[in-house]
Write a protein that holds these residues in place. Structure first.
Motif, PDB file in Angstrom:
ATOM      1  N   ASP A 104       0.694  -1.384  -0.177  1.00 23.96           N
ATOM      2  CA  ASP A 104       0.052  -0.106  -0.028  1.00 23.96           C
ATOM      3  C   ASP A 104       0.916   1.380   0.047  1.00 23.96           C
ATOM      4  OD1 ASP A 104      -2.399  -1.357   0.082  1.00 23.96           O
ATOM      5  OD2 ASP A 104      -2.744  -1.401   2.022  1.00 23.96           O
ATOM      6  N   ILE A 105       1.946   1.096   0.517  1.00 29.22           N
ATOM      7  CA  ILE A 105       2.897   2.304   0.713  1.00 29.22           C
ATOM      8  C   ILE A 105       3.599   2.558  -0.550  1.00 29.22           C
ATOM      9  CG2 ILE A 105       5.042   3.310   1.687  1.00 29.22           C
ATOM     10  CD1 ILE A 105       4.291   2.000   4.267  1.00 29.22           C
ATOM     11  N   GLU A 106       3.949   1.380  -1.242  1.00 30.03           N
ATOM     12  CA  GLU A 106       4.693   1.533  -2.579  1.00 30.03           C
ATOM     13  C   GLU A 106       3.607   1.952  -3.598  1.00 30.03           C
ATOM     14  OE1 GLU A 106       7.782  -2.094  -1.809  1.00 30.03           O
ATOM     15  OE2 GLU A 106       5.867  -2.623  -2.505  1.00 30.03           O
ATOM     16  N   ASP A 107       2.426   1.560  -3.633  1.00 30.96           N
ATOM     17  CA  ASP A 107       1.474   2.004  -4.495  1.00 30.96           C
ATOM     18  C   ASP A 107       0.752   3.421  -4.406  1.00 30.96           C
ATOM     19  OD1 ASP A 107       1.898  -0.475  -6.020  1.00 30.96           O
ATOM     20  OD2 ASP A 107       0.076  -1.478  -5.103  1.00 30.96           O
ATOM     21  N   SER A 108       1.248   4.011  -3.094  1.00 31.31           N
ATOM     22  CA  SER A 108       0.600   5.329  -2.633  1.00 31.31           C
ATOM     23  C   SER A 108      -1.034   5.090  -2.650  1.00 31.31           C
ATOM     24  CB  SER A 108       0.607   6.280  -3.570  1.00 31.31           C
ATOM     25  OG  SER A 108       2.096   6.602  -3.553  1.00 31.31           O
ATOM     26  N   GLY A 114     -11.547  -1.388   2.199  1.00 35.18           N
ATOM     27  CA  GLY A 114     -12.678  -0.256   2.639  1.00 35.18           C
ATOM     28  C   GLY A 114     -12.383   0.604   3.705  1.00 35.18           C
ATOM     29  N   GLN A 115     -11.345   0.563   4.140  1.00 34.07           N
ATOM     30  CA  GLN A 115     -10.631   1.565   5.384  1.00 34.07           C
ATOM     31  C   GLN A 115      -9.322   2.304   4.902  1.00 34.07           C
ATOM     32  OE1 GLN A 115     -10.813   0.380   9.428  1.00 34.07           O
ATOM     33  NE2 GLN A 115     -12.174  -1.327   8.819  1.00 34.07           N
ATOM     34  N   PRO A 116      -8.942   3.382   5.507  1.00 37.31           N
ATOM     35  CA  PRO A 116      -7.723   4.056   5.067  1.00 37.31           C
ATOM     36  C   PRO A 116      -6.736   3.164   5.529  1.00 37.31           C
ATOM     37  CG  PRO A 116      -8.959   5.595   6.361  1.00 37.31           C
ATOM     38  CD  PRO A 116      -9.898   4.288   6.399  1.00 37.31           C
ATOM     39  N   CYS A 117      -5.667   2.990   4.487  1.00 35.91           N
ATOM     40  CA  CYS A 117      -4.456   1.984   4.563  1.00 35.91           C
ATOM     41  C   CYS A 117      -3.940   2.431   6.034  1.00 35.91           C
ATOM     42  CB  CYS A 117      -3.462   2.449   3.482  1.00 35.91           C
ATOM     43  SG  CYS A 117      -4.128   1.838   1.823  1.00 35.91           S
ATOM     44  N   VAL A 118      -2.985   1.320   6.456  1.00 36.39           N
ATOM     45  CA  VAL A 118      -2.208   1.500   7.694  1.00 36.39           C
ATOM     46  C   VAL A 118      -1.469   2.826   7.821  1.00 36.39           C
ATOM     47  CG1 VAL A 118      -0.750   0.526   9.373  1.00 36.39           C
ATOM     48  CG2 VAL A 118      -2.446  -0.933   8.343  1.00 36.39           C
ATOM     49  N   GLY A 123       0.763   6.668  10.010  1.00 33.61           N
ATOM     50  CA  GLY A 123       1.968   7.057   9.373  1.00 33.61           C
ATOM     51  C   GLY A 123       2.935   6.148   8.860  1.00 33.61           C
ATOM     52  N   VAL A 124       3.546   6.655   7.683  1.00 34.61           N
ATOM     53  CA  VAL A 124       4.321   5.683   6.840  1.00 34.61           C
ATOM     54  C   VAL A 124       5.449   4.894   7.924  1.00 34.61           C
ATOM     55  CG1 VAL A 124       6.050   5.894   5.199  1.00 34.61           C
ATOM     56  CG2 VAL A 124       3.982   7.203   4.660  1.00 34.61           C
ATOM     57  N   ASP A 125       5.934   5.680   8.895  1.00 41.27           N
ATOM     58  CA  ASP A 125       7.104   5.151   9.654  1.00 41.27           C
ATOM     59  C   ASP A 125       6.711   4.210  10.421  1.00 41.27           C
ATOM     60  OD1 ASP A 125       5.712   7.005  10.964  1.00 41.27           O
ATOM     61  OD2 ASP A 125       7.343   7.989  11.736  1.00 41.27           O
ATOM     62  N   ILE A 126       5.455   4.278  11.017  1.00 38.32           N
ATOM     63  CA  ILE A 126       4.884   3.410  12.017  1.00 38.32           C
ATOM     64  C   ILE A 126       4.505   2.023  11.066  1.00 38.32           C
ATOM     65  CG2 ILE A 126       2.597   2.682  13.233  1.00 38.32           C
ATOM     66  CD1 ILE A 126       4.507   4.110  14.758  1.00 38.32           C
ATOM     67  N   ILE A 176       6.158  -3.427  -9.721  1.00 42.31           N
ATOM     68  CA  ILE A 176       6.223  -2.286  -9.592  1.00 42.31           C
ATOM     69  C   ILE A 176       6.847  -1.651 -10.873  1.00 42.31           C
ATOM     70  CG2 ILE A 176       7.683  -0.285  -8.313  1.00 42.31           C
ATOM     71  CD1 ILE A 176       7.145  -2.261  -5.890  1.00 42.31           C
ATOM     72  N   THR A 177       7.968  -2.308 -11.257  1.00 40.64           N
ATOM     73  CA  THR A 177       8.681  -1.688 -12.518  1.00 40.64           C
ATOM     74  C   THR A 177       7.770  -1.578 -13.595  1.00 40.64           C
ATOM     75  OG1 THR A 177       9.530  -3.737 -12.889  1.00 40.64           O
ATOM     76  CG2 THR A 177      10.919  -2.398 -11.814  1.00 40.64           C
ATOM     77  N   TRP A 178       6.895  -2.485 -13.832  1.00 44.73           N
ATOM     78  CA  TRP A 178       6.001  -2.648 -14.911  1.00 44.73           C
ATOM     79  C   TRP A 178       4.886  -1.363 -14.884  1.00 44.73           C
ATOM     80  CZ3 TRP A 178       5.055  -8.698 -14.901  1.00 44.73           C
ATOM     81  CH2 TRP A 178       6.197  -9.445 -15.252  1.00 44.73           C
ATOM     82  N   HIS A 179       4.293  -1.517 -13.654  1.00 43.21           N
ATOM     83  CA  HIS A 179       3.118  -0.573 -13.807  1.00 43.21           C
ATOM     84  C   HIS A 179       3.581   1.083 -13.480  1.00 43.21           C
ATOM     85  CE1 HIS A 179       2.696  -1.344  -9.222  1.00 43.21           C
ATOM     86  NE2 HIS A 179       2.742  -0.122  -9.362  1.00 43.21           N
ATOM     87  N   ARG A 180       5.105   1.091 -13.227  1.00 41.82           N
ATOM     88  CA  ARG A 180       5.561   2.324 -13.255  1.00 41.82           C
ATOM     89  C   ARG A 180       6.303   2.880 -14.443  1.00 41.82           C
ATOM     90  NH1 ARG A 180       9.509   3.927  -8.416  1.00 41.82           N
ATOM     91  NH2 ARG A 180       9.491   5.731  -9.698  1.00 41.82           N
ATOM     92  N   GLY A 181       6.420   1.715 -15.543  1.00 36.91           N
ATOM     93  CA  GLY A 181       7.081   2.102 -16.740  1.00 36.91           C
ATOM     94  C   GLY A 181       8.546   2.053 -16.901  1.00 36.91           C
ATOM     95  N   LEU A 182       9.062   1.428 -15.640  1.00 33.98           N
ATOM     96  CA  LEU A 182      10.649   1.321 -15.611  1.00 33.98           C
ATOM     97  C   LEU A 182      11.257   0.533 -16.581  1.00 33.98           C
ATOM     98  CD1 LEU A 182      10.964   2.150 -11.729  1.00 33.98           C
ATOM     99  CD2 LEU A 182      10.817   3.758 -13.475  1.00 33.98           C
TER     100      LEU A 182
END
Length: 356
Positions: A104-108, A114-118, A123-126, A176-182
């Motif tokens: 979820d962090i990597e995909d933003s 159905g709820q806000p991501c962790v 927080g991202v650090d947590i 990740i590299t595919w859907h980011r076009g890298l």
């Protein structure tokens, strides 16, 4: 459906095992059990805010818990009492949910189940720290069960765990590299996509089966066959998830409304996209829409329409059934007849026919 009821029952069972390792709320005693005798003084509040709270926030949102269910089912199909090795079922579920937090962090992403991501909620650090803990805390299952599993068997199980944890990161990296076009995302072959699924989605299901077979003293050949079956189940689940991402009926369910088409927004190269790019009409427009990472519903529906016109969704359904059915044919006769074997056969059908 009987399988759904069994999954619900197994889910409660697995959650109770997870609580032995990660309680819903730490106290001094549980901190000592998990992290070892203290030299100075634990901060219980910090442990709960940084680990117990975010971990259980995600776990309590549901999920199918099908990987630990598969582990327990294979133990039973191989003639062992599943409860003997039950602690290892939580290992697979913990790692899976840890990978979801990171994904979820990597995909933003904004929402998970159905709820806000962790990472949005805590927080991202947590979230990163808690996710990493979910990879490592399950290793306590190896330490706490040395009396019931001999050292050579435990080593084989640990080696399987280590290899699959390595594999899952390459699978995620490819995606990740595919859907980011890298990377050369526009020319991905079906074989490359299936290998990505094998490493990303198939790896933890494969680990479930391999661990069960290892603990039940199955032969190397049967262990490999069961691992392949489970890997194919993981791929089948992934393909079916990708199909549902495009076809689920939302009605008045806002969660489903937000979920449908999110793979188009992320620009994911699913097997349906690959099929259209290699065999269909409108591939240039489809690539344009994927590379927009759009959230516009009309544009998402346009992309889905291109996949439908080219028969790519139907193709994906048939491919999932083909992959899973062949793997089951390869191992079916190696398992003794039992109720567990019948349930396993039913579960295989469920994997590629479910509508949620």
């Amino acid at each position: 459906m009987e399988i759904e009821a069994k999954l619900d029952e197994s889910s409660e069972y697995v959650d109770a095992i997870i609580e032995k390792y990660i309680p819903r709320s730490f106290d001094d005693q549980s901190l000592k059990r998990t992290f070892g005798p203290l030299r100075y003084e634990y901060n219980v509040e910090a442990a709960n805010l940084s680990m117990a709270d975010p971990i259980w926030d995600l776990l309590d949102r549901g999920g199918k818990r099908w990987r630990p269910f598969l582990f327990l089912l294979i133990c039973e199909a191989l003639g062992e009492e599943p409860s003997k090795f039950a602690d290892f079922s939580m290992l697979i579920e913990m790692v899976h949910n840890g990978s979801l937090m990171v994904d979820d962090i990597e995909d933003s992403s904004d929402l998970r189940r159905g709820q806000p991501c962790v990472h949005v909620k805590f927080g991202v650090d947590i979230a990163i720290n808690a996710a990493n803990a979910m990879y490592y805390i399950p290793l306590l299952a190896f330490l706490r069960n040395r009396e019931i599993v001999d050292a050579p068997t435990m080593l084989r199980a640990y080696e399987a765990y280590s290899q699959e944890l390595i594999n899952i990161h390459l699978g995620q990296g490819m995606d990740i590299t595919w859907h980011r076009g890298l990377a050369e995302a526009d020319n991905i072959s079906e074989g490359q996509y299936l290998q990505m699924c094998s490493l990303k989605t198939g790896t933890l299901s494969r680990l479930s089966a391999r661990l069960a077979a290892i603990f039940c003293d199955a032969s190397e050949e049967l262990t490999d066959k069961l691992g392949t079956l489970a890997e194919c189940l993981g791929i089948g689940f992934q393909i079916q998830d990708d199909i549902l991402n495009l076809t689920a009926s939302s009605g008045k369910n806002q969660f489903v409304e937000d979920y449908v088409g999110s793979d188009i927004t992320e620009g994911k190269r699913t097997i349906m996209v690959i099929h259209t790019l290699h065999h269909g009409e409108g591939s240039d427009r489809l690539l344009e829409l994927l590379n927009m990472h759009t959230r516009e519903k009309d544009l998402i529906r346009e992309a889905i329409g291109i996949l439908e016109v080219n028969g790519s969704i139907d193709y994906a359904r048939k491919k999932a059934v083909e992959i899973v059915s062949q793997a089951w044919e390869d191992v079916r006769d190696d398992l003794p007849q039992s109720k567990a074997k019948e349930t396993l056969a039913d579960f295989i059908l469920f994997a590629v026919e479910r509508d949620y």
